[in-house]
Design a protein around this motif. Structure first.
Motif: not given
Lengths: 249, 307
Positions: B153-155, B45-52, B1-8, B15-21
């Protein structure tokens, strides 16, 4: 331009909702019901646009049980011209409501649909956006100000951190935020007059809309109660407790 | 399964809220994020932990995150994803239901807990009840309440950036202007401490009595609907069902009675302090610590004691 305003009958906002003992939902039997507060704002805005000459007719629509006609009468007492009640189960999902409204729009051909931004029972905040999507119309959600000009509408929207202004081609869908206006009270003579205004009743099946739920409610529960707190006698005592007991400062 | 997150994002920052999403979405499997707008945000966004993977919609029509083009874009990309997720902020709430309708699915707003890939918990009736719902849709479209999920984490990540082609734009909306309220203080929804004022503050002038206290604590300032409606502060300060939902470590309510619509926005705070001269104010029922007294005496004393 005709304006369609969908309104919803919900548990009155002053009532503290009680979760049913069997966890199947929130008790609505014998509870005071009223028009969703955001929908009152939507009706008010439509009526004001008519008073300003920007609209010619205001049609209110409700989807749900027979008693929703009370909500429609209230809207007509505020100044709506006529009403449509679409009989369905109590509180259908936003997807089904948006599809019903799309069918109503096809019939009525309004220049604008104004909804409340969310209903205070399911707190979904989705129907307006979904209707706009299904129609392919522009959407002015969480509107704090609406200005209609020739062929378009300028909307000031409440966003995180401030406001944003967008202009939309008409026809368009608007959803009302709290600060759009202060809804009027219906006067007694207007309540009497509203009884004589036309109210058409339709069945959801006649509109050819499938209202099968996509979300099944597994359970509804009370949120965890907070442990009782203490009152302190002085600022010094408060600061001491925040530092040493709660350890938050 | 793969999820797509709209990062605002806002003013070139995620936004910090986007990192919670993103944190919520990692529970479904791989996470891809969609960035509509400028290049710097895509790089971040490419540096956010856990983003493929980062999908970057660089076309100018997406710069202001308008619902009509953005929902169309999401729909054009939705094919490979089981879940489409966004933070339950102004952008997510505006865009996701529209995209859901176009995909013929019922969105699930304001999720506070993910039970499994198709079962979710969300508050209803201004947070007076929690509903567990199971979705039968093949694709789940949901917004998540950021206070309920710890931000990733943002990094630390190193995702590839893929530029995506624009989708057909309905061209029915036009961005005109944005007016943001200037504030040096932390963002209300992600602040560790929030000090909030209500009608008890009496005026726009007197509301400023909270400023030194907020500065001392490094806190964000919030308000009740009554304070906003009375014109003491702009409406983006509002905490409640119809405003912001916050869950800081410490929430201090001054001159706020505690109507259910306000409680819906703050009752998940870790520690709540209430200062009110009315001993019967409902806010005392949720407060961990309460002071019955005149806030114009208490606030300066408290500010002094905390310096």
């Amino acid at each position: 331009m005709k304006i369609v305003v969908p309104v919803k009958r919900v548990v009155d906002y002053n009532i503290k909702p009680r979760v049913k003992a069997d966890g199947s939902g929130v008790e609505t039997a014998g509870v005071k019901m009223s028009m969703n507060p955001f929908d009152e704002i939507a009706v008010e805005e439509a009526v004001r646009l008519k008073e300003k000459g920007a609209a010619t007719e205001v049609v209110v629509v409700s989807i749900g049980v027979q008693q929703a006609q009370d909500t429609l009468r209230t809207a007509m007492a505020m100044g709506a011209d006529r009403a449509i009640l679409v009989l369905a189960e109590e509180s259908p999902e936003p997807l089904a409501v948006a599809k019903v409204l799309k069918a109503i729009v096809a019939k009525e051909e309004p220049g604008m649909v104004i909804l409340g931004k969310q209903a205070i029972d399911d707190d979904m905040n989705a129907t307006g956006q979904m209707l706009a999507g299904l129609l392919g119309w522009g959407q002015g959600t969480f509107a704090g100000k609406v200005e209609v000009s020739d062929g378009s509408v300028r909307v000031s929207r409440e966003i995180d951190g401030g406001t944003e202004e967008v202009s939309l081609k008409l026809p368009a869908v608007i959803t009302a935020d709290l600060r759009l206006n202060e809804p009027r009270y219906a006067s007694l003579p207007n309540i009497m007059k509203a009884r004589k205004k036309p109210l058409e009743t339709l069945n959801v099946a006649d509109l050819g809309v499938d209202t099968t739920r996509r979300l099944t409610v597994v359970s509804v529960a009370e949120p965890a109660q907070r442990a009782a707190g203490v009152k302190v006698g002085s600022v010094a005592e408060l600061v001491e407790k925040l530092r040493n007991e709660a350890k938050v400062i | 399964m793969t999820a797509l997150v709209l990062l605002d994002h806002e003013e070139g920052r995620i936004r910090k809220a986007a990192l919670s999403a993103v944190a919520a979405a990692t529970q479904f499997g791989d996470v891809h994020v969609l960035v509509a707008g400028n290049d710097a945000v895509a790089q971040a966004a490419a540096k956010i932990a856990g983003v493929a993977k980062v999908l970057h919609a660089a076309d100018a029509r997406y710069a202001h995150e308008l619902a009509e083009p953005l929902a169309a874009l999401l729909v054009s990309l939705a094919g490979g994803y089981t879940h489409i997720v966004a933070a339950a902020g102004a952008v997510g709430k505006n865009v996701l239901p529209r995209a859901a309708a176009l995909l013929d699915v019922q969105p699930i707003p304001d999720v506070v807990r993910i039970v499994d890939a198709d079962t979710f918990v969300r508050p209803i009736y201004a947070g007076n009840a929690l509903a567990t719902v199971k979705s039968s849709d093949s694709k789940k479209v949901l917004t998540v309440r950021s206070s309920a999920f710890d931000a990733v984490a943002a990094e630390g990540g190193a995702a590839a950036i893929e530029v995506v082609a624009p989708a057909e734009d309905p061209a029915v909306s036009h961005f005109e202007a944005v007016h943001l309220s200037d504030s040096e203080r932390p963002e209300l929804e992600s602040a560790r401490v929030v000090v909030s004022g209500g009608r008890g503050l009496q005026s726009e002038e007197k509301f400023k009595i909270l400023d030194p206290l907020a500065d001392t604590l490094g806190a964000a300032i919030g308000a009740s609907r009554a304070a906003v409606d009375s014109g003491f502060v702009p409406n983006d300060y509002q905490v409640g069902q119809t405003g912001k939902i916050v869950a800081p470590e410490l929430y201090m309510a001054f001159g706020i009675s505690g109507a259910i619509q306000h409680l819906a926005g703050m009752k998940d705070s870790r520690v709540i302090v209430a200062v009110n001269k009315d001993p019967e104010a409902p806010i005392f029922q949720v407060a961990d610590y309460g002071i019955e007294g005149d806030l114009f005496e208490v606030i300066p004393q408290l500010t002094e004691a905390l310096k």
